[in-house]
Scaffold this motif. Sequence first.
Motif, PDB file in Angstrom:
ATOM      1  N   TYR A  18       0.823  -1.220   0.000  1.00 12.64           N
ATOM      2  CA  TYR A  18       0.000   0.000   0.000  1.00 12.64           C
ATOM      3  C   TYR A  18       0.850   1.259   0.000  1.00 12.64           C
ATOM      4  CZ  TYR A  18      -3.434  -3.406   1.635  1.00 12.64           C
ATOM      5  OH  TYR A  18      -4.248  -4.503   1.767  1.00 12.64           O
ATOM      6  N   LYS A  19       0.321   2.289  -0.682  1.00 14.66           N
ATOM      7  CA  LYS A  19       1.021   3.580  -0.719  1.00 14.66           C
ATOM      8  C   LYS A  19       0.342   4.579   0.234  1.00 14.66           C
ATOM      9  CE  LYS A  19       3.720   6.750  -2.699  1.00 14.66           C
ATOM     10  NZ  LYS A  19       5.160   6.727  -2.562  1.00 14.66           N
ATOM     11  N   LEU A  20      -1.001   4.645   0.154  1.00 13.59           N
ATOM     12  CA  LEU A  20      -1.755   5.615   0.961  1.00 13.59           C
ATOM     13  C   LEU A  20      -2.388   4.890   2.156  1.00 13.59           C
ATOM     14  CD1 LEU A  20      -2.754   8.537   1.205  1.00 13.59           C
ATOM     15  CD2 LEU A  20      -4.744   7.885  -0.150  1.00 13.59           C
ATOM     16  N   ILE A  21      -1.894   5.209   3.351  1.00 11.43           N
ATOM     17  CA  ILE A  21      -2.276   4.448   4.547  1.00 11.43           C
ATOM     18  C   ILE A  21      -2.936   5.352   5.591  1.00 11.43           C
ATOM     19  CG2 ILE A  21      -1.353   3.060   6.474  1.00 11.43           C
ATOM     20  CD1 ILE A  21       0.897   2.148   4.601  1.00 11.43           C
ATOM     21  N   GLY A  22      -4.087   4.950   6.088  1.00  9.68           N
ATOM     22  CA  GLY A  22      -4.732   5.640   7.202  1.00  9.68           C
ATOM     23  C   GLY A  22      -4.187   5.052   8.497  1.00  9.68           C
ATOM     24  N   LEU A  23      -3.804   5.916   9.425  1.00  9.33           N
ATOM     25  CA  LEU A  23      -3.189   5.412  10.664  1.00  9.33           C
ATOM     26  C   LEU A  23      -3.944   5.894  11.893  1.00  9.33           C
ATOM     27  CD1 LEU A  23       0.704   5.565  10.917  1.00  9.33           C
ATOM     28  CD2 LEU A  23      -0.791   3.582  11.043  1.00  9.33           C
ATOM     29  N   GLY A  24      -4.106   4.993  12.847  1.00  8.48           N
ATOM     30  CA  GLY A  24      -4.795   5.306  14.092  1.00  8.48           C
ATOM     31  C   GLY A  24      -3.903   6.012  15.095  1.00  8.48           C
ATOM     32  N   THR A  25      -4.223   5.808  16.359  1.00 11.05           N
ATOM     33  CA  THR A  25      -3.543   6.536  17.446  1.00 11.05           C
ATOM     34  C   THR A  25      -3.256   5.579  18.601  1.00 11.05           C
ATOM     35  OG1 THR A  25      -4.662   8.576  16.875  1.00 11.05           O
ATOM     36  CG2 THR A  25      -3.887   8.421  19.140  1.00 11.05           C
ATOM     37  N   GLY A  26      -2.154   5.831  19.302  1.00 14.09           N
ATOM     38  CA  GLY A  26      -1.869   5.032  20.508  1.00 14.09           C
ATOM     39  C   GLY A  26      -0.483   4.409  20.463  1.00 14.09           C
ATOM     40  N   LYS A  27      -0.191   3.639  21.496  1.00 18.57           N
ATOM     41  CA  LYS A  27       1.153   3.059  21.643  1.00 18.57           C
ATOM     42  C   LYS A  27       1.439   2.014  20.570  1.00 18.57           C
ATOM     43  CE  LYS A  27       1.580   3.675  26.655  1.00 18.57           C
ATOM     44  NZ  LYS A  27       0.240   3.547  27.238  1.00 18.57           N
ATOM     45  N   THR A  28       0.414   1.243  20.210  1.00 17.37           N
ATOM     46  CA  THR A  28       0.618   0.201  19.188  1.00 17.37           C
ATOM     47  C   THR A  28       0.977   0.851  17.848  1.00 17.37           C
ATOM     48  OG1 THR A  28      -1.152  -0.979  20.317  1.00 17.37           O
ATOM     49  CG2 THR A  28      -0.417  -1.910  18.218  1.00 17.37           C
ATOM     50  N   VAL A  29       0.244   1.913  17.531  1.00 19.53           N
ATOM     51  CA  VAL A  29       0.501   2.624  16.269  1.00 19.53           C
ATOM     52  C   VAL A  29       1.895   3.264  16.310  1.00 19.53           C
ATOM     53  CG1 VAL A  29      -0.211   4.644  14.911  1.00 19.53           C
ATOM     54  CG2 VAL A  29      -1.906   2.947  15.611  1.00 19.53           C
ATOM     55  N   LYS A  30       2.275   3.783  17.463  1.00 16.04           N
ATOM     56  CA  LYS A  30       3.628   4.361  17.594  1.00 16.04           C
ATOM     57  C   LYS A  30       4.689   3.296  17.326  1.00 16.04           C
ATOM     58  CE  LYS A  30       2.998   8.421  20.316  1.00 16.04           C
ATOM     59  NZ  LYS A  30       2.842   9.061  21.578  1.00 16.04           N
ATOM     60  N   LYS A  31       4.449   2.103  17.860  1.00 15.31           N
ATOM     61  CA  LYS A  31       5.390   1.008  17.632  1.00 15.31           C
ATOM     62  C   LYS A  31       5.447   0.673  16.139  1.00 15.31           C
ATOM     63  CE  LYS A  31       7.605  -0.964  20.252  1.00 15.31           C
ATOM     64  NZ  LYS A  31       9.040  -0.673  20.504  1.00 15.31           N
ATOM     65  N   LEU A  32       4.294   0.674  15.498  1.00 14.68           N
ATOM     66  CA  LEU A  32       4.247   0.375  14.064  1.00 14.68           C
ATOM     67  C   LEU A  32       5.030   1.437  13.264  1.00 14.68           C
ATOM     68  CD1 LEU A  32       3.066  -1.298  11.705  1.00 14.68           C
ATOM     69  CD2 LEU A  32       1.046   0.171  11.800  1.00 14.68           C
ATOM     70  N   ILE A  33       4.870   2.689  13.636  1.00 18.95           N
ATOM     71  CA  ILE A  33       5.601   3.767  12.942  1.00 18.95           C
ATOM     72  C   ILE A  33       7.111   3.553  13.112  1.00 18.95           C
ATOM     73  CG2 ILE A  33       6.062   6.260  12.944  1.00 18.95           C
ATOM     74  CD1 ILE A  33       3.080   6.605  13.838  1.00 18.95           C
ATOM     75  N   GLU A  34       7.494   3.178  14.344  1.00 20.56           N
ATOM     76  CA  GLU A  34       8.911   2.919  14.625  1.00 20.56           C
ATOM     77  C   GLU A  34       9.441   1.791  13.727  1.00 20.56           C
ATOM     78  OE1 GLU A  34       9.436   2.528  18.953  1.00 20.56           O
ATOM     79  OE2 GLU A  34      10.975   1.037  18.478  1.00 20.56           O
ATOM     80  N   VAL A  35       8.653   0.714  13.627  1.00 23.57           N
ATOM     81  CA  VAL A  35       9.087  -0.440  12.825  1.00 23.57           C
ATOM     82  C   VAL A  35       9.132  -0.074  11.330  1.00 23.57           C
ATOM     83  CG1 VAL A  35       8.512  -2.816  12.162  1.00 23.57           C
ATOM     84  CG2 VAL A  35       8.243  -2.104  14.532  1.00 23.57           C
ATOM     85  N   LEU A  36       8.118   0.664  10.877  1.00 30.03           N
ATOM     86  CA  LEU A  36       8.110   1.098   9.467  1.00 30.03           C
ATOM     87  C   LEU A  36       9.357   1.926   9.166  1.00 30.03           C
ATOM     88  CD1 LEU A  36       4.359   2.149   9.018  1.00 30.03           C
ATOM     89  CD2 LEU A  36       5.560   0.491   7.579  1.00 30.03           C
ATOM     90  N   SER A  37       9.713   2.777  10.113  1.00 30.62           N
ATOM     91  CA  SER A  37      10.875   3.635   9.938  1.00 30.62           C
ATOM     92  C   SER A  37      12.159   2.803   9.901  1.00 30.62           C
ATOM     93  CB  SER A  37      10.886   4.657  11.076  1.00 30.62           C
ATOM     94  OG  SER A  37      12.040   5.415  11.028  1.00 30.62           O
ATOM     95  N   GLU A  38      12.273   1.888  10.847  1.00 33.06           N
ATOM     96  CA  GLU A  38      13.440   0.988  10.919  1.00 33.06           C
ATOM     97  C   GLU A  38      13.642   0.213   9.620  1.00 33.06           C
ATOM     98  OE1 GLU A  38      13.052  -0.660  15.222  1.00 33.06           O
ATOM     99  OE2 GLU A  38      13.580  -2.295  13.856  1.00 33.06           O
ATOM    100  N   GLU A  39      12.519  -0.205   9.033  1.00 26.79           N
ATOM    101  CA  GLU A  39      12.586  -1.034   7.811  1.00 26.79           C
ATOM    102  C   GLU A  39      12.739  -0.176   6.555  1.00 26.79           C
ATOM    103  OE1 GLU A  39      11.120  -4.708   7.665  1.00 26.79           O
ATOM    104  OE2 GLU A  39      11.827  -4.713   9.735  1.00 26.79           O
ATOM    105  N   GLY A  40      12.830   1.130   6.743  1.00 26.21           N
ATOM    106  CA  GLY A  40      12.998   2.045   5.604  1.00 26.21           C
ATOM    107  C   GLY A  40      11.740   2.220   4.777  1.00 26.21           C
ATOM    108  N   LEU A  41      10.573   1.866   5.355  1.00 35.84           N
ATOM    109  CA  LEU A  41       9.324   1.921   4.576  1.00 35.84           C
ATOM    110  C   LEU A  41       8.540   3.209   4.824  1.00 35.84           C
ATOM    111  CD1 LEU A  41       8.134  -1.741   5.205  1.00 35.84           C
ATOM    112  CD2 LEU A  41       8.780  -0.759   2.997  1.00 35.84           C
ATOM    113  N   LEU A  42       8.836   3.893   5.928  1.00 35.76           N
ATOM    114  CA  LEU A  42       8.028   5.051   6.309  1.00 35.76           C
ATOM    115  C   LEU A  42       8.048   6.139   5.234  1.00 35.76           C
ATOM    116  CD1 LEU A  42       6.400   5.831   8.978  1.00 35.76           C
ATOM    117  CD2 LEU A  42       8.234   7.472   9.310  1.00 35.76           C
ATOM    118  N   LYS A  43       9.214   6.392   4.688  1.00 34.19           N
ATOM    119  CA  LYS A  43       9.355   7.484   3.717  1.00 34.19           C
ATOM    120  C   LYS A  43       8.776   7.131   2.349  1.00 34.19           C
ATOM    121  CE  LYS A  43      13.362   9.452   5.988  1.00 34.19           C
ATOM    122  NZ  LYS A  43      14.796   9.636   5.941  1.00 34.19           N
TER     123      LYS A  43
END
Length: 219
Positions: A18-43
């Motif tokens: 997916y390219k366009l992603i809707g994201l929620g709120t909270g600690k789980t979502v924060k962890k997901l953002i961290e993992v996406l960033s680590e894997e170089g996928l966030l950008k």
Amino acid sequence: MDPKEVVARFIVDKLKEYKLIGLGTGKTVKKLIEVLSEEGLLKEKIFVASSIDTELEISKREGMVITLYSGLRPQVYIDSFDFVTSDKIMIKGGGAALLREKMLYTFSKEKIFIGEESKLKDLKEYSVPVEVVPVGVSYVISAFKERGYEAKIREGNGKIGPIISDNGNIILDVIVKRENLCDFERLVKEIPAIIESGIFCKKDYEIYLANENGRISIL
Ligand SMILES: O=C(CO)[C@H](O)[C@H](O)COP(=O)(O)O
């Protein structure tokens, strides 16, 4: 193992398409953002987020955020929940972001929820968040009382007075019996000044649960 991390790492693979992603709120979502960033996928992605908190979390890692004013419909919405019943009714809004969460969930094509197994709970009753326009809050509390529901204004986070949502509204926490959850989701639409509740009854979503042993199950 932290189940939030287990489920975040599991779901990242699914998000690759997916390219366009809707994201929620909270600690789980924060962890997901961290993992996406680590894997170089966030950008590589574009996000529409359900709260200022999530927008900032994405931005600080140099991810791209588009506002809800764009009206863009995400290809997929991903979020966590506070509780889920064994028949897939979710209670959300512990982070006071329930309105934008329900908007993005509704307008996204696919809907995925992730969380730790301990959030799967069949209780007699739940505390359900309800977002209310401030000027109407006393009428809403008395309307609930007339219908047999106890409602409390949410306070906390070291702040004096009510918590105010990103939309400038007050959050009420209302005790609702399990068997009344879906009726209650409809009832709130009949009381003026209520904007939305944190109950999700449609079951048009996939739910992935994780435990400390690293086991993933689908509800
Ligand atoms: O509904 C929510 C925010 O309004 C969250 O999804 C819910 O509170 C779960 O949060 P966490 O990931 O911190 O356990």
